[in-house]
Design an enzyme around this catalytic site. Structure first.
Site, PDB file in Angstrom:
ATOM      1  N   THR A 473      -7.464  -3.033  -5.486  1.00 60.92           N
ATOM      2  CA  THR A 473      -6.953  -2.689  -5.951  1.00 60.92           C
ATOM      3  C   THR A 473      -6.007  -2.299  -7.276  1.00 60.92           C
ATOM      4  O   THR A 473      -5.469  -2.040  -8.155  1.00 60.92           O
ATOM      5  CB  THR A 473      -5.378  -2.410  -4.442  1.00 60.92           C
ATOM      6  N   GLY A 708       3.377   2.967  -2.505  1.00 59.59           N
ATOM      7  CA  GLY A 708       1.631   2.763  -3.024  1.00 59.59           C
ATOM      8  C   GLY A 708       1.161   3.994  -3.366  1.00 59.59           C
ATOM      9  O   GLY A 708       1.522   4.868  -3.047  1.00 59.59           O
ATOM     10  N   GLY A 710      -2.977   3.263  -2.817  1.00 63.14           N
ATOM     11  CA  GLY A 710      -4.308   2.922  -2.499  1.00 63.14           C
ATOM     12  C   GLY A 710      -4.725   3.921  -1.651  1.00 63.14           C
ATOM     13  O   GLY A 710      -6.056   4.264  -1.117  1.00 63.14           O
ATOM     14  N   GLU A 711      -3.685   4.391  -0.583  1.00 64.96           N
ATOM     15  CA  GLU A 711      -4.086   6.068   0.432  1.00 64.96           C
ATOM     16  C   GLU A 711      -3.554   6.837  -0.105  1.00 64.96           C
ATOM     17  O   GLU A 711      -4.628   8.007   0.117  1.00 64.96           O
ATOM     18  CB  GLU A 711      -3.662   5.593   1.610  1.00 64.96           C
TER      19      GLU A 711
END
Length: 745
Positions: A473, A708, A710-711
């Protein structure tokens, strides 16, 4: 302390990039030892039943084969459910490899052959003969609907759906516009490039160094210590690089258990790597059957929203996801009812897979919202704006920040949404039908407790360290950026160390919380170092900083400067010499604010716009354009952040059109257990992807203001594609992946 922000917020190359492209980066199966032995797993040929006999004589007769471990000779362990330590284990009784003769899922490990070389171990594994007593497998989720149950809340870590509000059934029955349909999502397997692997180095005297494919080394350490009754100081876990995981590396997998069993019993180092076929025996995104009911007034404003889901889990664990909860707050609605149940089937326990729950539940909700838009005669974007939620109605909380309106606006402008023709099948070019669809994305903005260490040397080099992982990431890079800015040194002079249980403890890398959590810890540790340095600088005779405090100085180019008079300065090296030290270090722990969590709801949002082209005769779908507009607080690195969203979009396209693990319910096995038949997007499938980061200031979500990434890239993408397919063809497909047969059938 003012920071210069030369690095944070800019586009920077990955600091670990050279190691990865030159091969210097070592992965779990690339570490070695002089006494290394190799283990190969023998998988069961049945899905349900029991082993009645195992003949290992032929394997043991092969020169170089050291031992064959089965349930008949496996050493005893200390493993009990109540002392089992796995940070992400769902309620239930975790799977125990070689625990007994019972077979509970297809491909279950039944033996481990250990030999002096991998080829010998593989040959020995082919000679192990297993006799079974087979039962009829039960793997069909659809047939198990009646047996679905509400999962236990104990130890799940998943918020259950909130209690109903208002009168959802009554409001739906009286609504002028009603939409109620069933939506399905197939099983998906993670399939990262790096398979699951564990290299267990025997250090002597019962001490182990473990190189494991894991997203949290502390999780592996806790697992091994609890299962084998070992002391943490005797088990060091190191996993500096991960070749993709997407959630499959959150939990220790069975190859780790088998490798440790062999190493402890044989008192030598052992490596076990799963084959690509065996990667299909565990962790996957579970199949889900969902029903979404929307009742609205004539203008499309929601009066009732009901979302029900049934998902599969194993017979031995209650794996849970937050599938329906998103529907309780994503849109404004006075009457809401959410229901989530599980059904036990004869497969291994599912696993978190990028945006677990949201990628599933938001797909159903956003396709249903598109259907409501057509039923109400309202543009799909306008419908979402009419139902825009200004607060989390599910938990009755304000948002820490929410720039979703700006995502809609900027994404629509970049995509050209205003030029969209309303009617399905009204846009075409030659033999291809063109469709435009959109969907909303949402994911929780977490922060977790995390510790980090910063160590500055007199030569101007900085080391920042914590035990979290970088699963591709960009964590190495963003932590280096934060450290460089905090102490005003070139990023080239920063070394970031991760994924080692000898480092300050940090959470597993998952849930999109790593940047906010470990990033905040690194900044705090660097601030503590800066405070020590300023104290030393102030004690220098006739110091130009004698009366300065930390709030009024900056760290720039190896110097401590007074913010409003940069000519008053002390070099960091002089300060350290004055303090009589060669290094200054500090370890700090960042924690989320309990008060903030009680008062506010924190989420990352996105608006996803997709263009598809569908061959009218053949039904082949191409996703030719995607615009993803994301509001995620402070963006730490524009380049790695963009890569995260692009990767999520690609996975969303795969879920929409290609990815499907196909179960043969007669055999209870996944039949397309290889890259030849399990389809994932390749270069030719991916065209233009544009990422927009919408400005969003958030001073509550984390000390560094980051949410975040990432998702969020995957959430909503599959729905946007499905909605575009309807706009292109006029055919509503409510089951993904959308394959050719569903379009032309």
């Amino acid at each position: 302390m003012a920071t210069t922000n030369l690095y944070v917020g800019t586009a920077r190359n990955r600091v670990d990039g050279p190691a990865k492209v030159t091969g210097a980066a070592k992965y779990a199966a690339e570490f070695t030892a002089p006494d290394l032995a190799y283990g190969v797993v023998v998988s069961s040929a049945i899905t349900r039943g029991r082993v009645t006999a195992i003949d290992t004589a032929a394997a043991l007769a092969v020169p170089g084969v050291i031992q064959v471990f089965t349930h008949e000779n496996r050493p005893r362990t200390a493993w009990l459910d109540y002392n089992y330590r796995d940070q992400v284990a769902p309620p239930g009784s975790p799977f125990r490899a070689l625990h007994g003769p019972e077979i509970t899922f297809g491909g279950q490990p039944v033996a481990l052959v250990v030999a002096e070389s991998f080829d010998l171990a593989r040959h020995g594994a082919s000679l192990v003969k297993v006799t079974y007593e087979e039962d009829v497998p039960n793997t069909d989720l659809d047939r198990n609907r009646a047996a679905a149950y509400v999962p236990p809340k104990k130890r799940s870590g998943i918020k259950p759906p909130p209690d109903p509000r208002g009168d959802p059934e009554g409001a739906f029955a009286s609504a002028p516009i009603q939409v109620r349909h069933e939506y399905k999502q197939a099983v998906e397997h993670h399939n990262p490039m790096e398979p699951h692997a564990s290299t267990v180095i025997w250090e002597g005297d019962g001490k182990l160094t473990i190189h494991d494919k894991i997203q949290g080394v502390n999780n592996t350490q806790g697992y091994v210590c609890s299962v084998f009754n070992l002391k943490p100081e005797d088990v060091r876990v190191i996993s500096p690089y991960i070749g993709g995981a997407f959630g499959s590396g959150l939990r220790p997998q069975y190859q780790l258990f088998l490798a440790v069993v062999a190493a402890l019993e044989l008192k030598r180092s052992v490596r076990v790597v799963l084959t690509r076929d065996q990667m299909f025996t565990h962790g996957y995104r579970p199949e889900a059957i969902q029903t979404v009911s929307l009742g609205a007034d004539q203008d499309g404003r929601l009066q009732s929203l009901m979302h029900e889901a049934i998902a599969g889990t194993s017979t031995f664990e209650d794996y849970q996801e937050s599938v329906v909860n998103w529907s309780g707050f994503l849109y404004r609605c006075p009457n809401v009812k959410l229901d989530y149940k599980l059904a036990k089937i004869d497969t291994y326990t599912p696993a978190d897979m990028r945006a677990p729950g949201a990628a599933t539940g938001v797909f159903a909700l956003e396709v249903a919202m598109d259907e409501l838009a057509y039923a109400a005669g309202v543009d799909p974007l306008e419908l979402r704006l009419r139902n825009y939620a200004e607060r989390d109605e599910g938990e009755n909380k304000e948002f820490t920040s929410k720039a979703l309106r700006a995502c809609y606006e900027e994404g629509a402008a970049r995509f050209g949404w205003a030029r969209r023709s309303t009617e399905p099948r009204s846009m075409r070019e030659g033999r291809e039908l063109i469709g435009w669809g959109l969907a909303t994305g949402v994911w929780e903005a977490y922060m977790m407790k995390s510790s980090a260490r910063a160590r500055l040397s007199i030569d101007g080099s900085l080391e920042v360290a914590c035990s979290t992982a970088d699963l591709g990431t960009g964590t190495y890079t963003i932590l280096s950026q934060i450290g460089a800015d905090a102490l005003g040194i070139p990023i080239e002079r920063v070394q970031t160390r991760l994924s080692d249980t000898a480092l300050p403890e940090a959470p597993i890398a998952g849930g999109s919380w790593t940047a906010a959590s470990s990033g905040s810890a690194v900044e705090m540790a660097c601030r503590a170092v800066a405070e020590q340095l300023l104290g030393m600088a102030r004690r220098i005779d006739d110091s130009p900083l004698a009366n300065a405090d930390l709030a009024h100085v900056t760290f720039v180019n190896g110097e401590i400067r007074l913010a409003d008079d940069p000519s008053r300065k002390v070099s960091i090296a002089d300060a350290m010499r004055a303090g009589g030290v060669e290094t200054v270090e500090a370890t700090e722990t960042a924690k989320p604010s309990l008060l903030t969590q009680l008062r506010f709801a924190a989420y990352t949002h996105s608006a996803v716009f997709a263009e598809v082209r569908v061959d009218e005769d053949l039904g082949v779908v191409r996703v030719t354009r995607v615009v993803s507009a994301v509001a995620a607080g402070k963006i730490l690195n524009l380049k790695t952040a963009r890569s995260q969203i692009m990767g999520g979009v690609v996975m969303g396209i795969g879920a929409a059109l290609e990815e499907e693990s196909m179960l043969d319910h007669n055999l209870g096995r996944f039949m397309n257990h290889n890259f030849g038949e399990y389809h994932v997007p390749v270069n030719a499938d991916i065209h233009d992807i544009e990422v927009i980061f919408v400005d969003e200031h958030d001073d509550k979500v984390s000390p560094i203001g980051a949410k975040g990434l990432g998702e969020i890239g995957i959430v909503g993408t599959a729905a946007a594609v499905a909605n575009a397919v309807f706009h292109a063809t006029g055919r509503r497909v409510r089951e993904i992946p959308i394959t050719i047969d569903k379009i032309i059938g």
